[in-house]
Design a protein around this motif. Structure first.
Motif, PDB file in Angstrom:
ATOM      1  N   THR A 157       0.625  28.752  -4.210  1.00  0.00           N
ATOM      2  CA  THR A 157       0.284  27.594  -3.397  1.00  0.00           C
ATOM      3  C   THR A 157       1.337  27.398  -2.316  1.00  0.00           C
ATOM      4  OG1 THR A 157      -0.811  26.496  -5.248  1.00  0.00           O
ATOM      5  CG2 THR A 157      -0.076  25.096  -3.436  1.00  0.00           C
ATOM      6  N   GLN A 158       0.896  27.185  -1.084  1.00  0.00           N
ATOM      7  CA  GLN A 158       1.831  26.977   0.027  1.00  0.00           C
ATOM      8  C   GLN A 158       2.417  25.569  -0.082  1.00  0.00           C
ATOM      9  OE1 GLN A 158       2.469  29.466   2.411  1.00  0.00           O
ATOM     10  NE2 GLN A 158       4.208  28.160   2.875  1.00  0.00           N
ATOM     11  N   LEU A 159       3.707  25.506  -0.374  1.00  0.00           N
ATOM     12  CA  LEU A 159       4.370  24.213  -0.526  1.00  0.00           C
ATOM     13  C   LEU A 159       5.005  23.792   0.790  1.00  0.00           C
ATOM     14  CD1 LEU A 159       6.125  24.735  -3.989  1.00  0.00           C
ATOM     15  CD2 LEU A 159       3.874  23.776  -3.507  1.00  0.00           C
ATOM     16  N   GLY A 160       5.317  22.517   0.880  1.00  0.00           N
ATOM     17  CA  GLY A 160       6.017  22.072   2.090  1.00  0.00           C
ATOM     18  C   GLY A 160       6.305  20.591   2.062  1.00  0.00           C
ATOM     19  N   GLY A 161       7.598  20.259   2.220  1.00  0.00           N
ATOM     20  CA  GLY A 161       7.971  18.887   2.498  1.00  0.00           C
ATOM     21  C   GLY A 161       8.103  17.931   1.344  1.00  0.00           C
ATOM     22  N   VAL A 162       8.608  18.385   0.190  1.00  0.00           N
ATOM     23  CA  VAL A 162       8.789  17.426  -0.906  1.00  0.00           C
ATOM     24  C   VAL A 162       9.824  16.369  -0.538  1.00  0.00           C
ATOM     25  CG1 VAL A 162      10.580  18.702  -2.184  1.00  0.00           C
ATOM     26  CG2 VAL A 162       9.010  17.202  -3.415  1.00  0.00           C
ATOM     27  N   ALA A 163      10.864  16.771   0.209  1.00  0.00           N
ATOM     28  CA  ALA A 163      11.906  15.806   0.590  1.00  0.00           C
ATOM     29  C   ALA A 163      11.347  14.723   1.512  1.00  0.00           C
ATOM     30  CB  ALA A 163      13.077  16.523   1.262  1.00  0.00           C
ATOM     31  N   SER A 164      10.554  15.125   2.499  1.00  0.00           N
ATOM     32  CA  SER A 164       9.990  14.150   3.420  1.00  0.00           C
ATOM     33  C   SER A 164       9.011  13.229   2.697  1.00  0.00           C
ATOM     34  CB  SER A 164       9.301  14.850   4.596  1.00  0.00           C
ATOM     35  OG  SER A 164       8.216  15.640   4.149  1.00  0.00           O
ATOM     36  N   HIS A 165       8.265  13.792   1.758  1.00  0.00           N
ATOM     37  CA  HIS A 165       7.319  12.975   0.980  1.00  0.00           C
ATOM     38  C   HIS A 165       8.071  11.927   0.166  1.00  0.00           C
ATOM     39  CE1 HIS A 165       3.944  11.936  -1.666  1.00  0.00           C
ATOM     40  NE2 HIS A 165       4.809  12.054  -2.667  1.00  0.00           N
ATOM     41  N   LEU A 166       9.098  12.366  -0.567  1.00  0.00           N
ATOM     42  CA  LEU A 166       9.863  11.434  -1.390  1.00  0.00           C
ATOM     43  C   LEU A 166      10.551  10.378  -0.530  1.00  0.00           C
ATOM     44  CD1 LEU A 166      11.515  13.918  -3.920  1.00  0.00           C
ATOM     45  CD2 LEU A 166       9.564  12.405  -4.333  1.00  0.00           C
ATOM     46  N   ALA A 167      11.099  10.813   0.600  1.00  0.00           N
ATOM     47  CA  ALA A 167      11.785   9.875   1.490  1.00  0.00           C
ATOM     48  C   ALA A 167      10.827   8.792   1.982  1.00  0.00           C
ATOM     49  CB  ALA A 167      12.398  10.621   2.670  1.00  0.00           C
ATOM     50  N   GLY A 168       9.631   9.216   2.364  1.00  0.00           N
ATOM     51  CA  GLY A 168       8.645   8.257   2.848  1.00  0.00           C
ATOM     52  C   GLY A 168       8.231   7.271   1.776  1.00  0.00           C
ATOM     53  N   ARG A 169       8.047   7.756   0.569  1.00  0.00           N
ATOM     54  CA  ARG A 169       7.645   6.878  -0.526  1.00  0.00           C
ATOM     55  C   ARG A 169       8.754   5.900  -0.893  1.00  0.00           C
ATOM     56  NH1 ARG A 169       3.688   5.049  -1.800  1.00  0.00           N
ATOM     57  NH2 ARG A 169       3.841   5.192  -4.083  1.00  0.00           N
ATOM     58  N   VAL A 170      10.001   6.373  -0.923  1.00  0.00           N
ATOM     59  CA  VAL A 170      11.130   5.488  -1.236  1.00  0.00           C
ATOM     60  C   VAL A 170      11.244   4.386  -0.184  1.00  0.00           C
ATOM     61  CG1 VAL A 170      13.657   5.354  -1.356  1.00  0.00           C
ATOM     62  CG2 VAL A 170      12.437   7.162  -2.589  1.00  0.00           C
ATOM     63  N   LYS A 171      11.098   4.766   1.066  1.00  0.00           N
ATOM     64  CA  LYS A 171      11.178   3.771   2.151  1.00  0.00           C
ATOM     65  C   LYS A 171      10.053   2.743   2.026  1.00  0.00           C
ATOM     66  CE  LYS A 171      11.172   3.308   7.191  1.00  0.00           C
ATOM     67  NZ  LYS A 171      11.044   4.018   8.488  1.00  0.00           N
ATOM     68  N   ASP A 172       8.847   3.210   1.777  1.00  0.00           N
ATOM     69  CA  ASP A 172       7.698   2.312   1.704  1.00  0.00           C
ATOM     70  C   ASP A 172       7.771   1.377   0.498  1.00  0.00           C
ATOM     71  OD1 ASP A 172       6.677   3.476   3.971  1.00  0.00           O
ATOM     72  OD2 ASP A 172       5.245   4.767   2.905  1.00  0.00           O
ATOM     73  N   VAL A 173       8.188   1.905  -0.641  1.00  0.00           N
ATOM     74  CA  VAL A 173       8.155   1.127  -1.881  1.00  0.00           C
ATOM     75  C   VAL A 173       9.425   0.307  -2.091  1.00  0.00           C
ATOM     76  CG1 VAL A 173       7.992   1.275  -4.399  1.00  0.00           C
ATOM     77  CG2 VAL A 173       6.563   2.750  -2.966  1.00  0.00           C
ATOM     78  N   LEU A 174      10.592   0.906  -1.809  1.00  0.00           N
ATOM     79  CA  LEU A 174      11.855   0.217  -2.080  1.00  0.00           C
ATOM     80  C   LEU A 174      12.480  -0.404  -0.835  1.00  0.00           C
ATOM     81  CD1 LEU A 174      13.479   2.752  -4.598  1.00  0.00           C
ATOM     82  CD2 LEU A 174      12.139   0.700  -5.106  1.00  0.00           C
ATOM     83  N   GLY A 175      12.020   0.037   0.332  1.00  0.00           N
ATOM     84  CA  GLY A 175      12.513  -0.562   1.568  1.00  0.00           C
ATOM     85  C   GLY A 175      13.875  -0.090   2.025  1.00  0.00           C
ATOM     86  N   TYR A 176      14.399   0.965   1.425  1.00  0.00           N
ATOM     87  CA  TYR A 176      15.715   1.476   1.817  1.00  0.00           C
ATOM     88  C   TYR A 176      15.620   2.354   3.054  1.00  0.00           C
ATOM     89  CZ  TYR A 176      17.355   0.181  -2.900  1.00  0.00           C
ATOM     90  OH  TYR A 176      17.674  -0.490  -4.045  1.00  0.00           O
TER      91      TYR A 176
END
Length: 418
Positions: free
Chosen positions: A267-286
Motif C-alpha cells: 500500500t502506498q503510504l504517505g503523511g502520517v506526521a501531517s495527519h497526526l499534526a492536523g488532528r492534534v491541532k483540531d482536537v487539542l488546539g495546540y
C-alpha cells in the motif's frame, strides 16, 4: 582457481552504506582475479542485458564508494513472481548469465531480493547451469530474518536519533510561546525499528521523544490525544515519533495515501506526521509542527554509523568469499556475540530461512504502555549507531562523493521485451 564472472546487483531502496558493500564486493573479487559486472538499475539491468564493466573503474573510485551514498549502479523496485508465473524472466536471466559467463550472482537487497536469489539458484540447478547465488543483506527497516541487524539500519537509526534530539532542543526553546507538539515521521511499514531508534535520543522519562507510535501496536487516537495532553501539561511540550506504518485497531493504515499499490504490492503510504499534526491541532488546539525526513533517513552518509559501515563492508567481503567457495543460496548474516563489549561476526544463513520472512520488533522491546522503548531495546540498538565515519570534505564544504563511469558491456543477445 575460481573462474567465470561475478554479477552484482542492487535492489530496492538504497542506504547510506550500500555502496560500501559494493566497494567491498568489487575489491574482494579483484583480489581473487574475478571480473565483476554490475547490473544497471538492479534486476532490470540483468533482464535487459544492461551490464556495467566495473574493471573500467579505478581502484580509487571503487574505494570512494565506501563513503558515497545512493546506489552507484542504480537500483529498482521490481519483484519477480514465482518460477511458474515469471518463468520467461527467470530463463532470460539465465540466458544473460550464460552469454557473459556469469557464475556468481550477488543480489544486494532485502526480503524480496533474497527470494529472487533463491529462485534463480533453483532454476539454474534445474537447467544444470553452474551458478552460485548469494543474497547480500541491506535495508533501513531492519526487518530481515536471521541476521541480528541489517546493514543500512544503523546509519538510518543514528540519523533518526540525532535528528530527534536536535529537533527536541529547538522545540523546547520555543515551547512557551510557540510550538507545543512536534511530530517526526520515521520509515517502517510493518516493523518499528527506526521509530524505536528515536528512543535513543533521550534517557529520562521527560526526555524527547515523549511518545513513539509503533506499527506493532494498534493506534488508539483517543488514548494518544490523552497522552499528548498530559505530556504538554507536565513537560511544556511533546515530541512524537510515528512510524509510517501505524494502523488502526481494524487494520487500516493511518497514513494510507490512497495511491494504490507499489511494484512490490505494498500500500502506498504517505503523511502520517501531517495527519497526526492536523488532528492534534483540531482536537487539542495546540500549535503543531511536523516533519517527514523520508529519503534523508537513508541517504545521510555524512552521519553514518561507524558500526554500520564496518558491517556493510563485512557482508560484501563475505558474500564474495562464500560465492567462491560454492556456498549456494546463502546470505552472510550478522551474529551478535556480546552486548558489552559489543562484538559481532559474520556467518552464512540459508536463503530459505531469510526469503519472505519479516522480523518485527520483539514485544519486550516496546514499553508496556506502548509509547516507548525498554532497556532491552536500548541495549540492542545503542551499539548499532555507535561511532562516526564522516566522508572526506572538499574546500567548498561539500562531501567528496564519487560518480562512476559505469561503462556498459557489449550486448550479445537480442533486446528483451517484457
Amino acid at each position: 582457481m575460481a573462474s567465470g564472472t561475478l554479477l552484482y546487483a542492487q535492489s530496492g531502496g538504497v542506504t547510506a552504506v550500500i555502496n560500501a558493500t559494493a566497494s567491498a564486493v568489487i575489491q574482494t573479487a579483484r583480489g581473487r582475479k574475478i571480473k565483476v559486472l554490475a547490473a544497471r538499475n538492479g534486476i532490470l539491468g540483468a533482464l535487459r542485458e544492461d551490464l556495467i564493466d566495473t574493471s573500467k573503474e579505478s581502484l580509487a573510485a571503487i574505494r570512494a564508494l565506501a563513503h558515497t551514498p545512493g546506489g552507484a549502479f542504480g537500483s529498482c523496485r521490481v519483484k519477480l513472481k514465482s518460477l511458474e508465473q515469471d518463468r520467461p524472466k527467470y530463463e532470460r536471466l539465465l540466458e544473460v548469465f550464460r552469454a557473459h559467463d556469469v557464475r556468481y550472482f550477488l543480489y544486494n537487497g532485502g526480503n524480496d531480493s533474497a527470494d529472487t536469489a533463491l529462485k534463480v539458484s533453483q532454476l539454474a540447478r534445474e537447467f544444470g547451469y553452474p551458478l552460485t547465488c548469494v543474497g547480500v543483506p541491506k535495508t533501513v527497516d531492519n526487518d530481515l530474518a536471521v541476521t541480528d541487524c541489517c546493514p543500512g539500519f544503523g546509519s538510518a537509526a543514528k540519523y533518526t536519533a540525532v535528528s530527534v534530539r536536535e529537533c527536541a532542543l529547538d522545540v523546547a526553546a520555543m515551547a512557551d510561546t510557540s510550538t507545543k507538539v512536534f511530530v517526526y515521521e520515521a520509515m517502517g511499514r510493518h516493523a518499528g525499528w527506526l521509530a524505536a531508534a528515536a528512543g535513543l535520543a533521550g534517557q529520562g522519562p521527560d526526555d524527547a521523544p515523549h511518545l513513539i507510535l509503533f506499527p506493532e501496536r494498534p493506534y488508539d487516537e483517543a488514548d494518544f490525544f490523552a497522552k499528548v495532553k498530559a505530556t504538554v501539561e507536565r513537560v511544556g511540550y511533546c515530541v512524537v515519533v510515528a512510524s509510517e506504518g501505524i494502523q488502526t485497531p481494524d487494520g487500516r493504515f493511518v497514513a494510507d495515501a490512497g495511491g494504490g499499490k507499489d511494484s512490490f504490492g505494498h500500500t502506498q503510504l504517505g503523511g502520517v506526521a501531517s495527519h497526526l499534526a492536523g488532528r492534534v491541532k483540531d482536537v487539542l488546539g495546540y500549535k503543531v509542527h511536523w516533519t517527514l525526513p523520508d529519503y534523508l533517513q537513508r541517504s545521510a552518509r555524512h552521519l553514518a554509523s561507524k558500526t554500520d559501515l564496518a558491517q556493510a563492508e563485512a557482508v560484501g567481503k563475505a558474500a564474495v568469499e562464500f560465492a567462491l567457495k560454492g556456498m549456494n543460496a546463502v546470505m552472510p548474516v550478522i551474529v551478535r556475540t556480546s552486548d558489552a563489549p559489543y562484538r559481532w561476526k559474520i556467518e552464512a544463513a540459508p536463503l530459505t530461512k531469510v526469503a519472505n520472512h519479516e522480523k518485527k520488533m520483539p514485544a519486550g522491546f516496546i514499553r508496556k504502555d506502548g509509547y516507548g522503548i525498554t532497556d532491552g531495546a536500548r541495549r540492542y540498538l545503542e551499539p548499532l549507531i555507535r561511532g562516526e565515519a564522516p566522508p572526506p570534505y572538499g574546500r567548498d564544504g561539500i562531501p567528496k562523493y564519487v560518480t562512476l563511469k559505469n561503462l556498459p558491456v557489449r550486448k550479445a543477445l537480442d533486446a528483451w521485451t517484457d
